[in-house]
Design a protein around this motif. Structure first.
Motif, PDB file in Angstrom:
ATOM      1  N   VAL A  30       1.094  -1.224  -0.338  1.00 16.63           N
ATOM      2  CA  VAL A  30       0.609  -0.455   0.121  1.00 16.63           C
ATOM      3  C   VAL A  30       0.785   1.193  -0.250  1.00 16.63           C
ATOM      4  O   VAL A  30       1.865   1.058   0.555  1.00 16.63           O
ATOM      5  CB  VAL A  30      -0.889  -0.169   1.321  1.00 16.63           C
ATOM      6  CG1 VAL A  30      -1.589   1.372   0.899  1.00 16.63           C
ATOM      7  CG2 VAL A  30      -2.080  -1.225   1.574  1.00 16.63           C
ATOM      8  N   LEU A  31       0.406   2.163  -0.923  1.00 13.97           N
ATOM      9  CA  LEU A  31       1.062   3.501  -1.123  1.00 13.97           C
ATOM     10  C   LEU A  31      -0.045   4.720  -0.210  1.00 13.97           C
ATOM     11  O   LEU A  31      -0.763   4.676  -0.698  1.00 13.97           O
ATOM     12  CB  LEU A  31       1.823   3.730  -1.933  1.00 13.97           C
ATOM     13  CG  LEU A  31       3.061   2.787  -2.998  1.00 13.97           C
ATOM     14  CD1 LEU A  31       3.081   3.265  -3.936  1.00 13.97           C
ATOM     15  CD2 LEU A  31       4.041   3.206  -1.807  1.00 13.97           C
ATOM     16  N   THR A  43       3.713  -0.411   4.090  1.00 16.12           N
ATOM     17  CA  THR A  43       2.425   0.911   3.865  1.00 16.12           C
ATOM     18  C   THR A  43       3.530   2.039   3.670  1.00 16.12           C
ATOM     19  O   THR A  43       3.984   2.182   4.700  1.00 16.12           O
ATOM     20  CB  THR A  43       1.269   0.830   5.096  1.00 16.12           C
ATOM     21  OG1 THR A  43       0.619   0.147   4.472  1.00 16.12           O
ATOM     22  CG2 THR A  43       0.730   2.176   4.337  1.00 16.12           C
ATOM     23  N   LEU A  44       3.572   2.829   2.927  1.00 15.46           N
ATOM     24  CA  LEU A  44       4.590   3.478   3.007  1.00 15.46           C
ATOM     25  C   LEU A  44       3.671   4.811   2.406  1.00 15.46           C
ATOM     26  O   LEU A  44       2.735   4.588   1.255  1.00 15.46           O
ATOM     27  CB  LEU A  44       5.838   3.210   2.273  1.00 15.46           C
ATOM     28  CG  LEU A  44       6.572   2.110   2.322  1.00 15.46           C
ATOM     29  CD1 LEU A  44       8.384   1.683   1.260  1.00 15.46           C
ATOM     30  CD2 LEU A  44       7.486   2.809   3.742  1.00 15.46           C
ATOM     31  N   ARG A  45       4.475   6.090   2.054  1.00 12.44           N
ATOM     32  CA  ARG A  45       3.892   6.809   1.822  1.00 12.44           C
ATOM     33  C   ARG A  45       4.503   7.798   0.729  1.00 12.44           C
ATOM     34  O   ARG A  45       5.593   7.646   0.551  1.00 12.44           O
ATOM     35  CB  ARG A  45       3.970   8.663   2.887  1.00 12.44           C
ATOM     36  CG  ARG A  45       3.760   9.480   2.792  1.00 12.44           C
ATOM     37  CD  ARG A  45       4.034  10.121   3.645  1.00 12.44           C
ATOM     38  NE  ARG A  45       2.762  10.128   4.705  1.00 12.44           N
ATOM     39  CZ  ARG A  45       1.776  11.178   5.529  1.00 12.44           C
ATOM     40  NH1 ARG A  45       2.184  12.451   5.787  1.00 12.44           N
ATOM     41  NH2 ARG A  45       1.227  10.541   6.004  1.00 12.44           N
ATOM     42  N   ILE A  46       3.786   8.083  -0.210  1.00  4.04           N
ATOM     43  CA  ILE A  46       4.185   9.085  -1.533  1.00  4.04           C
ATOM     44  C   ILE A  46       4.489  10.323  -1.266  1.00  4.04           C
ATOM     45  O   ILE A  46       3.870  10.713  -0.185  1.00  4.04           O
ATOM     46  CB  ILE A  46       2.900   8.598  -2.578  1.00  4.04           C
ATOM     47  CG1 ILE A  46       3.212   7.405  -2.949  1.00  4.04           C
ATOM     48  CG2 ILE A  46       3.942  10.243  -3.590  1.00  4.04           C
ATOM     49  CD1 ILE A  46       1.433   7.389  -3.982  1.00  4.04           C
ATOM     50  N   GLU A  47       5.615  10.440  -0.904  1.00  5.55           N
ATOM     51  CA  GLU A  47       6.437  11.411  -0.205  1.00  5.55           C
ATOM     52  C   GLU A  47       6.517  13.246  -1.530  1.00  5.55           C
ATOM     53  O   GLU A  47       6.382  13.000  -2.299  1.00  5.55           O
ATOM     54  CB  GLU A  47       7.397  11.717   0.368  1.00  5.55           C
ATOM     55  CG  GLU A  47       7.538  11.199   1.617  1.00  5.55           C
ATOM     56  CD  GLU A  47       7.093  11.826   2.657  1.00  5.55           C
ATOM     57  OE1 GLU A  47       6.354  12.980   2.680  1.00  5.55           O
ATOM     58  OE2 GLU A  47       6.999  11.170   4.329  1.00  5.55           O
ATOM     59  N   GLN A  48       5.610  14.100  -1.006  1.00  2.00           N
ATOM     60  CA  GLN A  48       5.767  15.246  -2.285  1.00  2.00           C
ATOM     61  C   GLN A  48       6.794  16.211  -1.620  1.00  2.00           C
ATOM     62  O   GLN A  48       6.993  16.611  -0.190  1.00  2.00           O
ATOM     63  CB  GLN A  48       4.194  15.466  -2.195  1.00  2.00           C
ATOM     64  CG  GLN A  48       3.422  14.954  -3.009  1.00  2.00           C
ATOM     65  CD  GLN A  48       3.499  14.827  -4.012  1.00  2.00           C
ATOM     66  OE1 GLN A  48       4.321  14.960  -4.596  1.00  2.00           O
ATOM     67  NE2 GLN A  48       2.738  13.323  -4.282  1.00  2.00           N
ATOM     68  N   SER A  49       7.493  17.199  -2.288  1.00  3.46           N
ATOM     69  CA  SER A  49       8.257  18.293  -2.625  1.00  3.46           C
ATOM     70  C   SER A  49       7.855  18.995  -1.064  1.00  3.46           C
ATOM     71  O   SER A  49       8.132  20.251  -0.804  1.00  3.46           O
ATOM     72  CB  SER A  49       9.474  18.397  -3.172  1.00  3.46           C
ATOM     73  OG  SER A  49       8.475  18.567  -4.166  1.00  3.46           O
TER      74      SER A  49
END
Length: 181
Positions: A5-6, A30-36
């Motif tokens: 899961v993202l 489960t990992l986060r989609i990081e945004q800049s």
């Protein structure tokens, strides 16, 4: 660790009490989609981050998107060659409303084409950022199963959902490929 899961947070990211942050801590893989930049989002930058994270995770990944993350994922789906197993789309905002934050103007208009993966859209009857009717219309256009979650606000940390078991159950359906449309 196999990524299953993202999470794709919305404007401002998801703080430590948000169900996405809690899932990242409690659901293995489960990992986060990081945004800049969570506070002044650029659609193209967000799509590029989605593309990179999904490419790294592989085609069996499920996305748990919240708010503006849902809209970014809908845009991503219209231009990618990658595939995903499915998406949980929670509280997509109506970015076309005149009172929506100008900082997210690049996300407008919302794509209204069927998504090329299984999806469940969850909306609240009292979400300040999107009416239930508009959310149901997005679900129809996107080919998503629609779930009325009742009066849960924007389905975020302010909703006091803690681990949000209802959402986890729906996520499990997608992860285990049990959703029928």
């Amino acid at each position: 660790m196999e990524i299953k899961v993202l999470t794709a947070p919305g404007l401002g990211g998801s703080g430590p009490l948000h169900w996405q942050s809690r899932w990242e801590q409690s659901i293995p893989g489960t990992l986060r989609i990081e945004q800049s930049d969570w506070d002044t989002p650029s659609l193209n930058n967000w799509i590029n981050k989605l593309e990179a994270a999904i490419s790294a995770a592989g085609p069996q990944v499920v996305i748990a998107a919240h708010s503006l993350g849902c809209i970014a994922l809908a845009h991503w789906a219209q231009q990618t060659h990658l595939t995903i197993a499915g998406a949980l789309l929670v509280a997509p905002p109506d970015v076309e409303r005149p009172d929506f934050p100008e900082v997210a103007a690049s996300f407008n208009p919302v794509p209204l084409k069927k998504l090329p993966f299984k999806s469940i859209l969850i909306a609240s009857t009292n979400d300040a950022y999107c009416s239930l009717e508009r959310a149901a219309l997005l679900a129809k256009h996107w080919g998503s199963s629609f779930v009325n979650a009742g009066a849960k606000g924007h389905i975020n940390a302010d909703s006091n959902l803690e681990e949000w078991q209802e959402g986890k159950d729906l996520l499990s359906e997608l992860v285990h490929n049990r959703v029928t449309l």
